[in-house]
Motif scaffolding. Structure first.
Motif, short mmCIF file in Angstrom:
data_model
loop_
_atom_site.label_atom_id
_atom_site.label_comp_id
_atom_site.label_asym_id
_atom_site.label_seq_id
_atom_site.Cartn_x
_atom_site.Cartn_y
_atom_site.Cartn_z
N ASP A 1 0.80 8.05 7.07
CA ASP A 1 0.70 9.23 6.04
C ASP A 1 1.40 8.95 4.74
O ASP A 1 0.91 9.44 3.81
N ILE A 2 2.75 8.76 5.06
CA ILE A 2 3.47 8.66 3.74
C ILE A 2 3.00 7.36 3.04
O ILE A 2 2.94 7.61 1.58
N TRP A 3 2.45 6.39 3.73
CA TRP A 3 2.04 5.24 2.95
C TRP A 3 0.72 5.54 2.11
O TRP A 3 0.28 5.11 0.89
N HIS A 4 0.00 6.73 2.54
CA HIS A 4 -1.32 6.86 1.79
C HIS A 4 -1.15 7.68 0.62
O HIS A 4 -1.83 7.87 -0.28
N GLN A 5 0.27 8.22 0.76
CA GLN A 5 0.74 9.29 -0.51
C GLN A 5 1.14 8.10 -1.63
O GLN A 5 1.64 8.75 -2.45
N MET A 6 1.43 7.00 -1.29
CA MET A 6 1.93 6.02 -2.42
C MET A 6 0.51 5.96 -3.54
O MET A 6 -0.50 5.84 -3.00
N PRO A 7 1.14 5.83 -4.66
CA PRO A 7 -0.30 5.24 -5.46
C PRO A 7 -0.59 3.98 -5.26
O PRO A 7 0.04 3.25 -4.64
N ALA A 8 -1.92 3.84 -5.79
CA ALA A 8 -2.51 2.46 -5.39
C ALA A 8 -1.76 1.10 -6.03
O ALA A 8 -1.56 0.27 -5.53
N GLU A 9 -1.12 1.56 -7.20
CA GLU A 9 -0.49 0.50 -7.67
C GLU A 9 0.87 0.25 -7.08
O GLU A 9 1.38 -1.07 -7.37
N GLU A 10 1.44 1.27 -6.44
CA GLU A 10 2.65 0.90 -5.57
C GLU A 10 2.54 0.23 -4.19
O GLU A 10 3.46 0.27 -3.41
N GLN A 11 1.26 0.28 -3.67
CA GLN A 11 0.93 -0.30 -2.18
C GLN A 11 0.94 -1.72 -2.47
O GLN A 11 0.08 -2.30 -2.27
N HIS A 12 2.29 -2.33 -2.28
CA HIS A 12 2.19 -3.66 -2.17
C HIS A 12 3.60 -4.06 -1.10
O HIS A 12 3.94 -3.00 -0.60
N ILE A 13 3.73 -5.42 -0.95
CA ILE A 13 4.78 -5.88 0.18
C ILE A 13 5.91 -5.26 0.05
O ILE A 13 6.54 -5.01 0.94
N ASN A 14 6.73 -5.18 -1.20
CA ASN A 14 7.80 -4.93 -1.48
C ASN A 14 8.04 -3.26 -1.36
O ASN A 14 9.10 -2.93 -0.71
N LEU B 1 -0.98 -0.81 7.72
CA LEU B 1 -0.59 -0.31 6.19
C LEU B 1 -1.35 -1.53 5.37
O LEU B 1 -0.95 -2.61 5.53
N ASP B 2 -2.42 -1.13 4.47
CA ASP B 2 -3.07 -2.07 3.88
C ASP B 2 -2.34 -2.07 2.41
O ASP B 2 -1.99 -1.26 1.86
N PHE B 3 -2.25 -3.34 2.09
CA PHE B 3 -1.77 -3.56 0.87
C PHE B 3 -2.30 -4.49 0.02
O PHE B 3 -3.02 -5.22 0.44
N GLU B 4 -1.88 -4.74 -1.31
CA GLU B 4 -2.73 -5.81 -2.16
C GLU B 4 -1.60 -6.64 -2.65
O GLU B 4 -0.64 -6.45 -2.96
N GLN B 5 -2.35 -8.17 -2.70
CA GLN B 5 -1.37 -8.97 -2.95
C GLN B 5 -1.37 -9.20 -4.58
O GLN B 5 -2.25 -8.79 -5.27
N VAL B 6 -0.96 -10.39 -4.75
CA VAL B 6 -0.71 -10.90 -6.28
C VAL B 6 -2.07 -11.22 -6.79
O VAL B 6 -2.35 -11.04 -7.86
N ASP B 7 -2.68 -11.99 -5.91
CA ASP B 7 -4.01 -12.52 -6.42
C ASP B 7 -5.23 -11.62 -6.34
O ASP B 7 -6.24 -11.68 -6.52
N THR C 1 -6.09 -9.99 -3.41
CA THR C 1 -6.74 -9.60 -2.24
C THR C 1 -6.01 -8.40 -1.45
O THR C 1 -4.78 -8.37 -1.73
N ARG C 2 -6.82 -7.98 -0.43
CA ARG C 2 -6.18 -6.88 0.36
C ARG C 2 -6.00 -7.57 1.72
O ARG C 2 -6.60 -8.57 2.27
N ARG C 3 -4.73 -6.90 2.27
CA ARG C 3 -4.22 -7.60 3.42
C ARG C 3 -3.78 -6.33 4.22
O ARG C 3 -3.52 -5.24 3.81
N ARG C 4 -3.40 -6.45 5.47
CA ARG C 4 -3.04 -5.48 6.35
C ARG C 4 -1.73 -5.91 7.25
O ARG C 4 -1.67 -6.88 7.82
N ALA C 5 -0.71 -4.84 7.13
CA ALA C 5 0.70 -5.28 7.78
C ALA C 5 0.69 -4.26 9.13
O ALA C 5 0.24 -2.93 9.05
N PHE C 6 1.09 -4.73 10.23
CA PHE C 6 1.43 -4.13 11.39
C PHE C 6 2.85 -3.87 11.46
O PHE C 6 3.20 -5.02 11.70
N VAL C 7 3.17 -2.80 11.52
CA VAL C 7 4.69 -2.52 11.58
C VAL C 7 4.84 -1.25 12.67
O VAL C 7 3.90 -0.69 13.06
N PRO C 8 6.06 -1.07 13.37
CA PRO C 8 6.36 -0.43 14.41
C PRO C 8 6.23 1.06 13.72
O PRO C 8 6.38 1.43 12.70
N ASN C 9 5.28 1.95 14.53
CA ASN C 9 5.18 3.09 14.08
C ASN C 9 6.39 4.20 14.20
O ASN C 9 7.35 3.97 14.99
#
Length: 495
Positions: A424-437, A461-467, A469-477
């Motif tokens: 839920d916190i990740w979905h509140q992030m702006p699209a341009e801020e949803q990256h690996i950092n 957590l879905d995020f966008e790479q530099v090129d 493309t979209r990727r998905r990160a699996f992190v502990p809930n």
């Protein structure tokens, strides 16, 4: 007796003894420049600070009408003298030259600091630690398994009784501030000897590497004998007290769970009220203890890495045999020159060198050279040229914004009525801020806030790479809960 006398004579010739017999201003300058939180100082910075210290000292001596105690040398000359006397060591750190205390100087300064300190060496905390360690040693070295089991069961019963008393309110669960402060100072005293142990371990490794390289060059050793000497020197080093300390800290640094528990414990200790009795340097020492251990461990690992690379290259090639033959030839030549009788040089004509002495077997071996038959090589192609429009900056991931993270957490808590999942916190992030950092920064923010992670379930957590493309990160809930506010009247809070 002879062994002890030899050890004392070696100590008397070493830098530690020389530092204890130095002028007081030398020890004061070293203690001011190098602290627990500042183990290394850049070369230029140390020279400037030492010049300032010497200037103030000479001004003080002139005001008292006394002769200058520090002489007339500058900071650079004094630093060079301390380096020759092995009070300081120069090292390359990140492409720059830094000064640091040698292992002997660090131990002497710590000893002198304990002599001048008013802190008692026998406190209740240290006495309790001593008794607990003695009981633990007696229990763990007992060959009788039944006695060890009875001792552990008695300890369990004692712990259960303490839990019952705490739940019943018969006993308070915390130490008073004075006792807790003594325990923290005891921890700082134990941590103060760790850097010197790592320095000794590092120095012994470097000495072993230097001795081994000289021995390889001076002696004609086979590859098997060379590797045997390497393994034997490494075995002796690891069996020493410094080697055992290094292995213990390496095992601790390789366990992320222990590091997490240790960092959390340090954070809790610094958040207690009694921690206000510690000065700023002591608080920073506790806070940066894990980072200091990591840096010392990394230095030793780098030395081991260089040793492995050099031995791998040196043993697998025949360079060391060529070095031995060249050294022997130079030595024999020098000895032959020394045995020649001395004679004054006399002028004379030396025979002309024979420039050409080939023998021809047939006239067909002679061939005339015709310059017209020379074909010049083709002209080289022009170098490539790039215009301004062909230059492009390589793309890189942007940095995480702390303000955006905090705003996303606040919005998610508000939408979830005080509860918010990680997704839920990740979905509140702006699209341009949803990256690996941003994912790394979000996990670090929750970890520092004391949020516990559920390793049995995962947040996607879905995020966008530099090129692009979209990727998905699996992190502990994890679930973030808003801390309830105390809404009682001030009078009830005081009661």
């Amino acid at each position: 007796m002879a062994t002890r006398l030899a050890d004392l004579e070696a100590l008397h010739r070493g830098p530690a003894w020389a530092l204890t017999r130095s002028a007081p201003w030398t020890i004061a300058a070293l203690q001011i420049a190098f602290t627990r939180n500042r183990p290394q100082v850049e070369l230029e910075t140390f020279h400037e600070e030492l010049d300032t210290f010497l200037s103030d000292l000479r001004t003080h001596d002139a005001a008292l009408g006394a002769a200058p105690t520090a002489g007339t040398a500058g900071g650079r000359a004094v630093a060079d003298d301390w380096t020759r006397r092995r009070f300081l060591a120069r090292r390359s750190q990140g492409g720059r030259i830094v000064y640091e205390l040698t292992e002997a100087a660090a131990r002497v300064l710590a000893f002198l600091d304990s002599l001048s300190s008013e802190r008692s060496t026998l406190t209740g905390s240290r006495l309790g630690t001593l008794l607990n360690d003695v009981e633990k040693l007696a229990r763990e070295t007992n060959p009788d398994t039944t006695a060890r089991i009875e001792s552990l069961e008695a300890e369990i019963e004692e712990r259960l009784e303490l839990v019952r008393a705490l739940r019943a309110g018969e006993q308070s669960g915390g130490l008073d501030d004075d006792t807790a402060l003594e325990a923290a100072e005891n921890i700082l005293d134990l941590a103060g000897g760790v850097p010197a142990d790592f320095k000794r371990m590092r120095d012994r490794i470097e000495d072993s590497v230097g001795q081994l390289r000289n021995q390889i060059i001076e002696e004609s050793l086979t590859k098997g004998a060379t590797m045997a000497q390497v393994l034997e020197a490494d075995r002796r080093l690891r069996d020493s007290s410094e080697g055992r300390t290094f292995r213990s800290f390496t095992a601790f640094l390789d366990d992320p769970e222990q590091q997490l528990r240790f960092r959390a414990a340090i954070s809790e200790v610094l958040a207690r009220d009694f921690a206000d009795g510690l000065d700023h340097e002591e608080r920073e020492t506790l806070r940066s203890l894990v980072a200091e251990l990591r840096e010392a461990n990394a230095q030793i690992q780098r030395i081991y890495g260089k040793l492995s690379e050099s031995l791998n290259t040196y043993v697998q090639s025949d360079d060391y045999r060529q070095s031995v033959r060249l050294r022997d030839a130079i030595r024999h030549a020098e000895q032959a020159v020394r045995r020649l009788p001395y004679a004054r040089e006399e002028s004379g004509f030396a025979p002309a060198p024979e420039l050409f002495g080939a023998e021809f077997e047939s006239l067909c071996m002679v061939k005339l050279f015709d310059p017209d038959e020379l074909a010049p090589p083709p002209r080289l192609a022009e170098p490539l040229s790039f215009g301004r429009e062909e230059r492009a900056r390589s793309a890189r991931t942007a940095k995480a914004r702390a303000a955006t993270l905090r705003e996303a957490v606040a919005v998610a808590l508000e939408a979830g009525d005080g509860h918010a999942a990680l997704s839920d916190i990740w979905h509140q992030m702006p699209a341009e801020e949803q990256h690996i950092n941003s994912i790394r920064a979000l996990l670090g923010h929750l970890l520092q806030s004391g949020v516990s992670f559920d390793r049995a379930s995962w947040a996607l957590l879905d995020f966008e790479q530099v090129d692009g493309t979209r990727r998905r990160a699996f992190v502990p809930n994890a679930t973030v809960t808003r801390q309830p506010r105390d809404t009682r009247p001030p009078r009830e809070q005081e009661n």
